[in-house]
Design an enzyme around this catalytic site. Structure first.
Site, short mmCIF file in Angstrom:
data_model
loop_
_atom_site.label_atom_id
_atom_site.label_comp_id
_atom_site.label_asym_id
_atom_site.label_seq_id
_atom_site.Cartn_x
_atom_site.Cartn_y
_atom_site.Cartn_z
CB THR A 7 -0.92 0.01 1.24
OG1 THR A 7 -1.95 0.95 1.02
CG2 THR A 7 -0.17 0.38 2.50
N GLY A 162 1.13 5.62 -7.33
CA GLY A 162 0.30 4.59 -7.94
C GLY A 162 0.72 4.26 -9.36
CB CYS A 165 4.33 1.49 -6.02
SG CYS A 165 4.30 0.12 -4.85
CB THR A 168 0.58 1.94 -4.85
OG1 THR A 168 1.43 1.60 -3.75
CG2 THR A 168 -0.18 3.21 -4.52
#
Length: 182
Positions: A7, A162, A165, A168
């Protein structure tokens, strides 16, 4: 058994505003299990915001414990965080929980870890989780070079994380408080 993990949680404090945001992806190994999880929440009469990175079930257990500590200490963030960290470090069952919490109220921003650490970060910038370094770099650049609000910085930095990664996504949950705790 593999853990649910991965996350990005980002907290920015600017002016009279503090914001914590997080993505919605829950990953089990190499598989996306859920894309719209809420990893950022309001606690203690909406005066505290908190986000988690790490094992999902572990984090929910810690949220419950942290909220109980906030109630016990009438919403005093630092005291509740220190008490949770003590329990987390010394309780045999809690010690096995794998999560990190980012918490904030109108006055302070903290990172709480399973090692018993309670850290107040420099510049009131917190970035945790697998995409944390990407979000932190983006947020620092935006804080130093723009007049964007804390919320805008969190949105843009999490979007960048986002995009980079794999753990994410861009399904964001963002909570904010101003200096009155609203």
């Amino acid at each position: 058994m593999e853990q649910f993990h991965g996350t990005t949680i980002l907290s920015v404090r600017r002016g009279n505003q503090v914001v914590i945001g997080g993505d919605g992806q829950v990953t089990l190994g190499n598989t996306v299990m859920k894309g719209n999880a809420r990893k950022v929440r309001r606690l203690y009469k909406d005066k505290v915001i908190a986000g988690f990175a790490g094992g999902t079930a572990d984090a929910f257990t810690l949220f419950e414990r942290f909220e109980a500590k906030l109630e016990m200490h009438q919403g005093h963030l630092i005291r509740a965080a220190v008490e949770l960290a003590k329990d987390w470090r010394t309780d045999r069952i809690l010690r096995r929980l794998e999560a990190v919490l980012a918490v904030a109220d109108s006055k302070a921003s903290l990172i709480i870890t399973g090692n018993g650490d309670v850290i107040e970060p420099e510049e009131s910038l917190i970035a945790i989780g697998s995409g944390g370094p990407f979000a932190q770099a983006a947020a620092r650049a935006l804080m130093e070079n723009t007049q964007l609000s804390a919320k805008e910085i969190v949105q843009k930095a999490l979007t960048i994380a986002g995009d980079i990664c794999i753990y994410t996504n861009n399904n964001l949950t963002i909570e904010e408080l101003n200096d009155e705790g609203k």
